[in-house]
Scaffold this motif. Sequence first.
Motif, PDB file in Angstrom:
ATOM      1  N   LEU A  45       5.486  17.100  -0.973  1.00 38.06           N
ATOM      2  CA  LEU A  45       4.508  16.136  -1.491  1.00 38.06           C
ATOM      3  C   LEU A  45       4.223  15.423  -0.161  1.00 38.06           C
ATOM      4  CD1 LEU A  45       2.920  14.643  -3.380  1.00 38.06           C
ATOM      5  CD2 LEU A  45       5.014  13.473  -4.093  1.00 38.06           C
ATOM      6  N   TYR A  46       2.937  15.265   0.378  1.00 37.39           N
ATOM      7  CA  TYR A  46       2.719  14.733   1.527  1.00 37.39           C
ATOM      8  C   TYR A  46       1.693  13.567   1.048  1.00 37.39           C
ATOM      9  CZ  TYR A  46       2.093  14.065   6.650  1.00 37.39           C
ATOM     10  OH  TYR A  46       1.972  13.739   7.783  1.00 37.39           O
ATOM     11  N   VAL A  47       2.140  12.572   1.404  1.00 35.59           N
ATOM     12  CA  VAL A  47       1.485  11.047   1.103  1.00 35.59           C
ATOM     13  C   VAL A  47       1.116  10.249   2.240  1.00 35.59           C
ATOM     14  CG1 VAL A  47       1.260   9.081  -0.550  1.00 35.59           C
ATOM     15  CG2 VAL A  47       2.425  11.340  -1.218  1.00 35.59           C
ATOM     16  N   GLU A  48      -0.009   9.511   2.217  1.00 36.24           N
ATOM     17  CA  GLU A  48      -0.334   8.492   3.184  1.00 36.24           C
ATOM     18  C   GLU A  48      -0.513   7.309   2.347  1.00 36.24           C
ATOM     19  OE1 GLU A  48      -3.161   9.499   6.434  1.00 36.24           O
ATOM     20  OE2 GLU A  48      -3.962   7.581   6.301  1.00 36.24           O
ATOM     21  N   MET A  49       0.217   6.075   2.751  1.00 34.26           N
ATOM     22  CA  MET A  49       0.086   5.026   2.380  1.00 34.26           C
ATOM     23  C   MET A  49      -0.474   4.005   3.317  1.00 34.26           C
ATOM     24  SD  MET A  49       3.201   4.900  -0.643  1.00 34.26           S
ATOM     25  CE  MET A  49       4.470   5.807   0.534  1.00 34.26           C
ATOM     26  N   ARG A  50      -1.255   2.760   2.821  1.00 36.33           N
ATOM     27  CA  ARG A  50      -1.771   1.798   3.444  1.00 36.33           C
ATOM     28  C   ARG A  50      -1.584   0.467   2.917  1.00 36.33           C
ATOM     29  NH1 ARG A  50      -7.050  -0.060   2.860  1.00 36.33           N
ATOM     30  NH2 ARG A  50      -8.128  -0.611   4.904  1.00 36.33           N
ATOM     31  N   ALA A  51      -1.201  -0.363   3.602  1.00 41.44           N
ATOM     32  CA  ALA A  51      -1.150  -1.977   3.416  1.00 41.44           C
ATOM     33  C   ALA A  51      -2.230  -2.634   3.846  1.00 41.44           C
ATOM     34  CB  ALA A  51       0.252  -2.477   3.336  1.00 41.44           C
ATOM     35  N   LYS A  52      -2.931  -3.391   3.339  1.00 39.19           N
ATOM     36  CA  LYS A  52      -3.920  -4.351   4.155  1.00 39.19           C
ATOM     37  C   LYS A  52      -3.596  -5.769   3.474  1.00 39.19           C
ATOM     38  CE  LYS A  52      -8.201  -5.615   5.566  1.00 39.19           C
ATOM     39  NZ  LYS A  52      -9.599  -4.905   6.132  1.00 39.19           N
ATOM     40  N   ARG A  53      -3.456  -6.664   4.320  1.00 41.87           N
ATOM     41  CA  ARG A  53      -3.178  -7.961   3.975  1.00 41.87           C
ATOM     42  C   ARG A  53      -4.171  -9.239   4.212  1.00 41.87           C
ATOM     43  NH1 ARG A  53      -1.097  -5.378   0.633  1.00 41.87           N
ATOM     44  NH2 ARG A  53       1.207  -5.156  -0.063  1.00 41.87           N
ATOM     45  N   LEU A  54      -4.638  -8.735   5.540  1.00 33.12           N
ATOM     46  CA  LEU A  54      -5.581  -9.890   5.900  1.00 33.12           C
ATOM     47  C   LEU A  54      -6.865  -9.241   6.161  1.00 33.12           C
ATOM     48  CD1 LEU A  54      -2.898 -11.390   8.564  1.00 33.12           C
ATOM     49  CD2 LEU A  54      -3.578 -12.220   6.359  1.00 33.12           C
ATOM     50  N   ARG A  55      -7.968 -10.075   6.423  1.00 38.17           N
ATOM     51  CA  ARG A  55      -9.111  -9.690   6.773  1.00 38.17           C
ATOM     52  C   ARG A  55      -9.153  -9.115   8.258  1.00 38.17           C
ATOM     53  NH1 ARG A  55     -12.659 -14.178   5.620  1.00 38.17           N
ATOM     54  NH2 ARG A  55     -12.711 -13.565   3.548  1.00 38.17           N
ATOM     55  N   ARG A  56      -8.402  -9.654   9.134  1.00 38.72           N
ATOM     56  CA  ARG A  56      -8.455  -9.010  10.584  1.00 38.72           C
ATOM     57  C   ARG A  56      -6.934  -9.857  11.083  1.00 38.72           C
ATOM     58  NH1 ARG A  56      -9.102 -13.748  13.716  1.00 38.72           N
ATOM     59  NH2 ARG A  56     -10.077 -15.405  12.982  1.00 38.72           N
ATOM     60  N   ASP A  57      -6.618  -8.720  12.050  1.00 45.32           N
ATOM     61  CA  ASP A  57      -5.624  -9.220  12.669  1.00 45.32           C
ATOM     62  C   ASP A  57      -5.128 -10.744  13.076  1.00 45.32           C
ATOM     63  OD1 ASP A  57      -4.735  -6.722  12.737  1.00 45.32           O
ATOM     64  OD2 ASP A  57      -4.877  -6.508  14.771  1.00 45.32           O
ATOM     65  N   ALA A  58      -4.022 -11.367  12.721  1.00 45.34           N
ATOM     66  CA  ALA A  58      -3.919 -12.858  13.258  1.00 45.34           C
ATOM     67  C   ALA A  58      -3.008 -12.977  14.488  1.00 45.34           C
ATOM     68  CB  ALA A  58      -3.253 -13.608  11.870  1.00 45.34           C
ATOM     69  N   HIS A  59      -2.989 -14.319  15.025  1.00 46.73           N
ATOM     70  CA  HIS A  59      -2.149 -14.529  16.089  1.00 46.73           C
ATOM     71  C   HIS A  59      -0.746 -14.905  15.423  1.00 46.73           C
ATOM     72  CE1 HIS A  59      -0.309 -17.228  19.100  1.00 46.73           C
ATOM     73  NE2 HIS A  59      -1.103 -16.892  19.556  1.00 46.73           N
ATOM     74  N   SER A  60       0.222 -14.340  16.255  1.00 48.12           N
ATOM     75  CA  SER A  60       1.541 -13.931  15.570  1.00 48.12           C
ATOM     76  C   SER A  60       2.285 -15.221  15.149  1.00 48.12           C
ATOM     77  CB  SER A  60       2.404 -13.153  16.428  1.00 48.12           C
ATOM     78  OG  SER A  60       3.105 -13.879  17.507  1.00 48.12           O
ATOM     79  N   SER A  61       1.648 -16.529  15.734  1.00 47.82           N
ATOM     80  CA  SER A  61       2.327 -17.621  15.192  1.00 47.82           C
ATOM     81  C   SER A  61       2.152 -17.999  13.851  1.00 47.82           C
ATOM     82  CB  SER A  61       1.862 -18.801  16.112  1.00 47.82           C
ATOM     83  OG  SER A  61       0.486 -18.867  15.913  1.00 47.82           O
ATOM     84  N   LEU A  62       1.183 -17.211  13.234  1.00 48.74           N
ATOM     85  CA  LEU A  62       0.896 -17.507  11.808  1.00 48.74           C
ATOM     86  C   LEU A  62       1.593 -16.899  10.818  1.00 48.74           C
ATOM     87  CD1 LEU A  62      -3.184 -17.804  12.328  1.00 48.74           C
ATOM     88  CD2 LEU A  62      -1.480 -19.584  12.027  1.00 48.74           C
ATOM     89  N   ALA A  63       2.600 -16.267  11.199  1.00 47.89           N
ATOM     90  CA  ALA A  63       3.527 -15.543  10.431  1.00 47.89           C
ATOM     91  C   ALA A  63       4.453 -16.374   9.628  1.00 47.89           C
ATOM     92  CB  ALA A  63       4.448 -14.418  11.456  1.00 47.89           C
ATOM     93  N   VAL A  64       4.545 -17.474   9.893  1.00 46.76           N
ATOM     94  CA  VAL A  64       5.077 -18.402   8.814  1.00 46.76           C
ATOM     95  C   VAL A  64       4.440 -18.285   7.433  1.00 46.76           C
ATOM     96  CG1 VAL A  64       6.108 -20.910   8.903  1.00 46.76           C
ATOM     97  CG2 VAL A  64       4.783 -19.980  11.078  1.00 46.76           C
ATOM     98  N   LEU A  65       3.118 -18.316   7.522  1.00 42.77           N
ATOM     99  CA  LEU A  65       2.193 -18.253   6.103  1.00 42.77           C
ATOM    100  C   LEU A  65       1.711 -17.251   5.885  1.00 42.77           C
ATOM    101  CD1 LEU A  65       0.888 -22.164   6.402  1.00 42.77           C
ATOM    102  CD2 LEU A  65       2.848 -21.497   5.229  1.00 42.77           C
ATOM    103  N   LEU A  66       1.223 -16.226   6.761  1.00 43.96           N
ATOM    104  CA  LEU A  66       0.479 -15.335   6.533  1.00 43.96           C
ATOM    105  C   LEU A  66       0.967 -14.067   6.088  1.00 43.96           C
ATOM    106  CD1 LEU A  66      -2.455 -15.496   8.936  1.00 43.96           C
ATOM    107  CD2 LEU A  66      -2.406 -16.574   6.895  1.00 43.96           C
ATOM    108  N   PRO A  67       0.708 -13.382   5.038  1.00 46.63           N
ATOM    109  CA  PRO A  67       1.340 -12.148   4.845  1.00 46.63           C
ATOM    110  C   PRO A  67       1.553 -11.075   5.783  1.00 46.63           C
ATOM    111  CG  PRO A  67      -0.605 -12.330   3.420  1.00 46.63           C
ATOM    112  CD  PRO A  67      -0.495 -13.612   3.961  1.00 46.63           C
ATOM    113  N   SER A  68       2.300 -10.324   5.893  1.00 37.53           N
ATOM    114  CA  SER A  68       2.233  -9.087   6.866  1.00 37.53           C
ATOM    115  C   SER A  68       2.322  -7.833   6.285  1.00 37.53           C
ATOM    116  CB  SER A  68       3.670  -9.321   7.793  1.00 37.53           C
ATOM    117  OG  SER A  68       3.858  -8.152   8.444  1.00 37.53           O
TER     118      SER A  68
END
Lengths: 444, 444
Positions: free
Chosen positions: A188-211
């Motif tokens: 069984l071969y499956v591709e999975m994809r998570a999308k959490r933000l409208r666009r890539d964010a500056h990594s400093s925002l990892a405090v609050l933005l979902p990854s």
Amino acid sequence: MNYLNDFVSLLSKLISFESIARNRNECRETAFFLKGILEEIGFSVDVIEHPEGNPVVLAEMKGTDSGFIMFYNHYDVQPPDPIEKWETDPFKLVKKNGILYGRGVGDNKGNIASRIIVVKKLLDELGELPVGVKFVIDGEEEVGSPHLLEMLQQRKKFFNDVIGVIWETGGFHQDGSLSLTLGLKGILYVEMRAKRLRRDAHSSLAVLLPSAIWDLISFLYELKRTNLEAIKSFHEGIIDVKEVLREIEEVGYEIAFYPETLKEEYGIESFVDGLEGHEALLAYFGRPTFNIDGIVAGYTGPGSKTVLPAEAYVKVDFRLVPNQDAKRIAEELCNFAKQYGIECKVHSMTEPAFTSFKHPFVQRVLKILKKMRRKVKIAPWSPASGPMHIFTKYFGLPVVSGIGVSYWSSGHHAPNENIRLQDVEEAMKIIEEILKSKEIRREE
Amino acid sequence: MNYLNDFVSLLSKLISFESIARNRNECRETAFFLKGILEEIGFSVDVIEHPEGNPVVLAEMKGTDSGFIMFYNHYDVQPPDPIEKWETDPFKLVKKNGILYGRGVGDNKGNIASRIIVVKKLLDELGELPVGVKFVIDGEEEVGSPHLLEMLQQRKKFFNDVIGVIWETGGFHQDGSLSLTLGLKGILYVEMRAKRLRRDAHSSLAVLLPSAIWDLISFLYELKRTNLEAIKSFHEGIIDVKEVLREIEEVGYEIAFYPETLKEEYGIESFVDGLEGHEALLAYFGRPTFNIDGIVAGYTGPGSKTVLPAEAYVKVDFRLVPNQDAKRIAEELCNFAKQYGIECKVHSMTEPAFTSFKHPFVQRVLKILKKMRRKVKIAPWSPASGPMHIFTKYFGLPVVSGIGVSYWSSGHHAPNENIRLQDVEEAMKIIEEILKSKEIRREE
């Protein structure tokens, strides 16, 4: 007449087709080239086309006795990537010191050519075939044979009077033995994809933005850690491999399993989970797997970029043992992923397949090999996959695999794929014997 | 004379340099262009070169009174990728409806140009500067300023008589306020690699062969799940953000934090871990982060390839709050990774930096902004990073950040980076006032 030369000449033509499944035109040409070759020898040939797939070639020639031995092969090949690691042109057959190089020499054009030339030899020598021969030559095996069942269902009659199927591939181990293999794991071969933000964010925002990538990793790891507990059907129908192995061992056959070759080939000292000896053997055949084929998120170039990736992708495959149910597992997996906000797309699904060791066809092939004094080990099934269930489950046919022109270092799917002429000769002898032997078509 | 025109003209020249840090020649030309411009106005300028880095520009001009206000800026810019998302040429300044577009207009060439033009204006109007001005113009800020400390240590005397440092960047929020920012988080950027097999394997072998990507994922996830428990020094020296915020709020300042803007910009409904309100505020400033910047393993192209990847890579960054110790954390992390057979390579490390809210320089800047009736909020530090600790820790100088030409939608590091002329005018007025005010250089 030297049939090994005929083999090399036919293989050379087959290798020159860049019949990667996605090359639709090239695949179609290969199919029609095969049609020509088979008709020349005396087969009646039918090429079934599919609007979204590559053609499958069906060929048939009656023998003196009733009944047919059927060969399943495929003319499509893996892409040659990584191309830079090839020492020769992958689409040109190169012969050097008794070794043939090229994409597909082992998987699976060498087997197509060798089996066709054996038929030619028998016709030259005997005037007609002792037993009928049928070919099913697939054009999409390397991409999961997505249209094969649909195409073969249109030709149900073709499967009448088939004594048994000899599968595409096989080869010789370091100890000179062949593995007669009675099934395949499913996949069984499956591709999975998570999308959490409208666009890539500056990594400093990892405090609050979902990854997206942390979410995907957590999902994967928890599934793995709990041995896919959330996918209930994953744990249902798993066949007891101990029982299967006992049946084989009690009549004196060794099980085909080469742990030291594996360790050497991949440069490792131990297997996962510290598996050794009989435990490793049981796992090899009896355990389904959950593998990550590829994963990517964020910035993966040289140097550093401080980015919180908006999306993350993973490709996973599950190898399924008989009688796990690929379709139900896929449904449950994708429903579960959905709960985590992870999209799921099933690329391909192939059911496991299995022919009983006690089946008369298996026993007759073993008897022929014994008469030929060939060293044989038995694998209840291969850890790899293929459309074998179409033959076992839908057409109810016995299938044996493992009689082929490859050897332990053929490197299927890898650069510098190669076979040895000595193995080709040997494999051709065995196929010839199977087709000639009265044994194969006589009920006991 | 219209100084806004002078600004646009100078900025236009600066934008035309493709001064991405890796373009060594272009960066050198930018540095010497700046030297020329600054000397023309009357600065004495020193360009420090480095065999492996880009030059840093030091400029100095005395004022009527003793002491200097120092500006830290940088002429290097982020690469324009993804280039196809730019609506204009990133290296050509384009003006449209009062908005200026180009790579670096906000980060950080707009600030360089605005501050130079303010000095020019003061000289035109007053004949000389009321207070001395120094510039440090870095050429490697976007790649972690790896050589800056080494270069500045050669010029220790240059840092004598500096009253305070005004940091590179800043801008206007949707409510029209400026954030006076008193520090930066530190950053530790690390690349990790797991290699488990000599070469990629067929995925069916996942039963027995170790998987580099599963090992890497397990390592990452366990670190994350335990809040980096194994990295002891990660949890040492973390400043109590509540205390810092209390100090600011008790004299009536609002904290600069715009959660709704963040949510809107990234299209999300809630923050990680369900953080809301005051909890989100505390996390934003007080929490260090562990982010995955990029990860890759196996086959990531279209369609499927059944592969067990031999290797897996990840890039991670940790944002560190004052007074976490980047160097010790890096050591412990890499020692820990080693235990898991994971290689570790530190790309860059920048310590956190922080100036006390009660520092006289901070209080004087605030007094000037109050007199100008500008709306000001306070950020104890920014979640982003930069070489500020060189100034605070090594040269013992107070630093304030946040007075710059950008606005909430400037898109630093992103395509179509832009600034509004109205903000440039406003930022220039404030800088002018700081340089003119007796307040800034008087001990209380």
